[in-house]
Design a protein around this motif. Structure first.
Motif, PDB file in Angstrom:
ATOM      1  N   GLU A 148       0.830  -1.215   0.000  1.00  0.00           N
ATOM      2  CA  GLU A 148       0.000   0.000   0.000  1.00  0.00           C
ATOM      3  C   GLU A 148       0.864   1.264   0.000  1.00  0.00           C
ATOM      4  O   GLU A 148       0.565   2.231  -0.694  1.00  0.00           O
ATOM      5  CB  GLU A 148      -0.956   0.001   1.198  1.00  0.00           C
ATOM      6  CG  GLU A 148      -2.091  -0.982   1.057  1.00  0.00           C
ATOM      7  CD  GLU A 148      -2.938  -0.752  -0.198  1.00  0.00           C
ATOM      8  OE1 GLU A 148      -3.269   0.414  -0.493  1.00  0.00           O
ATOM      9  OE2 GLU A 148      -3.256  -1.740  -0.869  1.00  0.00           O
ATOM     10  N   GLU A 149       1.944   1.243   0.771  1.00  0.00           N
ATOM     11  CA  GLU A 149       2.856   2.385   0.792  1.00  0.00           C
ATOM     12  C   GLU A 149       3.503   2.584  -0.584  1.00  0.00           C
ATOM     13  O   GLU A 149       3.626   3.704  -1.068  1.00  0.00           O
ATOM     14  CB  GLU A 149       3.936   2.157   1.855  1.00  0.00           C
ATOM     15  CG  GLU A 149       4.879   3.317   2.030  1.00  0.00           C
ATOM     16  CD  GLU A 149       5.928   3.058   3.112  1.00  0.00           C
ATOM     17  OE1 GLU A 149       6.958   3.746   3.065  1.00  0.00           O
ATOM     18  OE2 GLU A 149       5.718   2.196   3.961  1.00  0.00           O
ATOM     19  N   GLY A 178       0.980   4.082  -2.992  1.00  0.00           N
ATOM     20  CA  GLY A 178       0.834   5.510  -2.739  1.00  0.00           C
ATOM     21  C   GLY A 178       1.966   6.312  -3.340  1.00  0.00           C
ATOM     22  O   GLY A 178       1.752   7.361  -3.960  1.00  0.00           O
ATOM     23  N   SER A 185       1.752   8.851  -6.531  1.00  0.00           N
ATOM     24  CA  SER A 185       2.044  10.265  -6.224  1.00  0.00           C
ATOM     25  C   SER A 185       3.010  10.860  -7.237  1.00  0.00           C
ATOM     26  O   SER A 185       3.018  12.055  -7.455  1.00  0.00           O
ATOM     27  CB  SER A 185       2.616  10.409  -4.808  1.00  0.00           C
ATOM     28  OG  SER A 185       3.957   9.949  -4.760  1.00  0.00           O
TER      29      SER A 185
END
Length: 127
Positions: free
Chosen positions: A116-117, A120, A124
């Motif tokens: 998930e990190e 992200g 981004s």
């Protein structure tokens, strides 16, 4: 790999798992016998991965409901091909293995959080 620094931990974890399994199984093709040269020529050399990943993630439609999962798949595919050689991109079994690895990583609570990190961060870079 400075551009993808938040996912370095995940890359390191994947590579250490792969290194351990390769050492137990059949050996990797030695450098100079085509393995590393082919990866470099096809863009899967470790030094070129951030740019390749960024380019491929940018091609995912911004309104795609599966954009995050696809972005992580791009990342995972590039890491695995850089480790095992770009020639695997022509093997249909590689993509089944890729599905299995991604599913397992997402299902595991510890690696799922890293996934998930990574998603992200990958997304981004596109905004």
């Amino acid at each position: 790999m400075a551009k993808l620094s938040p996912v370095n931990q995940l890359v390191t974890a994947i590579q250490s798992q792969l290194t351990g399994r390769v050492a137990q199984g059949r050996p990797r093709k030695p450098a100079g016998k085509g393995g590393d040269k082919a990866a470099r020529r096809d863009g899967y050399a470790p030094a070129g991965l951030p740019e390749l990943i960024e380019l491929r993630v940018a091609q995912i439609a911004p309104d795609d409901p599966n954009r995050g999962r696809k972005a992580f798949r791009v990342f995972l595919e590039a890491v695995l091909l850089s480790h095992f050689g770009a020639g695997l991109a022509n093997d249909a079994r590689f993509y089944q293995m890729l599905d299995d690895v991604q599913d397992a990583m997402e299902a595991d609570p510890a690696s799922g959080a890293l996934v998930e990190e990574a998603i992200g961060h990958l997304l981004s870079r596109q905004g």
